[in-house]
Design an enzyme around this catalytic site. Sequence first.
Site, mmCIF file in Angstrom:
data_model
loop_
_atom_site.group_PDB
_atom_site.id
_atom_site.type_symbol
_atom_site.label_atom_id
_atom_site.label_comp_id
_atom_site.label_asym_id
_atom_site.label_seq_id
_atom_site.Cartn_x
_atom_site.Cartn_y
_atom_site.Cartn_z
ATOM 1 C CB CYS A 136 -0.928 -0.071 1.303
ATOM 2 S SG CYS A 136 -1.924 1.542 1.357
ATOM 3 C CB CYS A 139 -0.577 2.341 4.085
ATOM 4 S SG CYS A 139 -2.002 1.940 3.255
ATOM 5 C CG ASP A 140 3.259 1.183 4.330
ATOM 6 O OD1 ASP A 140 2.579 1.564 5.481
ATOM 7 O OD2 ASP A 140 2.950 0.004 4.116
#
Length: 311
Positions: A136, A139-140
């Site tokens: 992701c 997200c990261d």
Amino acid sequence: MSQDIHNVVIIGSGPAGYTAAVYTARANLNPVLITGPEIGGQLTTTPEIGNWPGAFDNPSGFDLMENLKKHAEALNTKLIHDKVVAVSLNQDIKEVTLANGDVLKTKTVIIATGAQAKYLGLESENAYKGRGVSSCATCDGFFFRKKDVAVIGGGSAAFVEAIFLASICNKVYLVHRREGFRAEQVLIDKINALVEEGKVELVLNAQVDEIKGDGNVVKSLSVNIKDSGIREIELQGVFVAIGHAPATSLFKDQIKLDSDGYIEVNNKRATQTSQEGVFAAGDCADKVYRQAITSAGSGCQAALDVEHYLM
Ligand code: FAD
Ligand code: NAP
């Protein structure tokens, strides 16, 4: 102790689940929706949605799903922030067991559990998950600002991840196992422009061999390229975007799944599963279209199928 018997329990809070909630709520069926671990589903991981009709300002996936959630809640859908761990579906009154131990009784169930990210299955990938390996970028990606990263895959998801990462990272290697892409043309055009700028490098006909690191963080990616052999790419992050698998293992002994694990529907009505009173919508029952809008559409169908069944 007597316990409520619900009209409908919806499992999943992606576009399919929330749409089913909106429709069943408007039909006065007082739906209960179990959000699951990923509130808002897969779309919350993408920075921009460009194909939700009417949303021409390209909202983030998170914002779009927050609005769907608000809509379901405004119609008095009961949202439960938990995960379903067991189901008993082969009787008139079905049971849905939550991780907190509660057991919900219900006349109908709509399964809208979507899909989960697939990984390559390499030992080294597993060893560095959360320490340089991710599925992701939204997200990261932040942790890899100004660093070099690879995205694995040739579908729309890989392209979206690569485009996003190119805006924050130093360089993105897009690693794909063959030459042709499944990604939408508009995304291919964007990637080609980034290749021209030198922000993205295509590494094609390449199988990932190993993700290497110092035991703590990722240091390089080793790929095996057809006709030229092993290439070692120094980088700090690897984003795996090779598709999703349906989240259906919970149901495998009680409703029919196909050989890839997707729920079989369309027995009598569009979302009817092999079990009376159990309906499935969205990616968990769709290996062809897998779009936000088609998931929402089948969530609507499932709600109408529930209404019809209860009548
Ligand atoms: P999902 O969105 O997968 O939601 C599943 C829900 O089920 C989640 O809330 C999860 O928590 C819940 N759940 C799972 N197991 C349980 C359980 N045991 N108990 C309770 N709940 C459970 N499509 C587009 O149309 N446009 C795009 O731009 C686009 N971009 C994308 C970008 C990325 C990075 C990805 C991965 C996908 C993208 N897609 C896009 C595809 C789109 O996200 C999916 O088709 C859509 O989200 C599927 O919706 P769904 O409701 O079926 O399931
Ligand atoms: P996908 O379209 O199934 O693509 C998966 C990619 O990963 C393919 O290129 C595949 O290679 C590759 N792959 C699969 N297994 C692999 C393995 N073991 N090793 C190496 N590579 C592997 O999946 P997706 O990109 O996640 O998209 C899923 C759905 O969501 C699609 O319907 C897509 O349209 C939709 N989506 C849409 C958008 C959008 O902006 N419109 C964005 C994201 C997703 P091969 O091509 O060789 O099989």
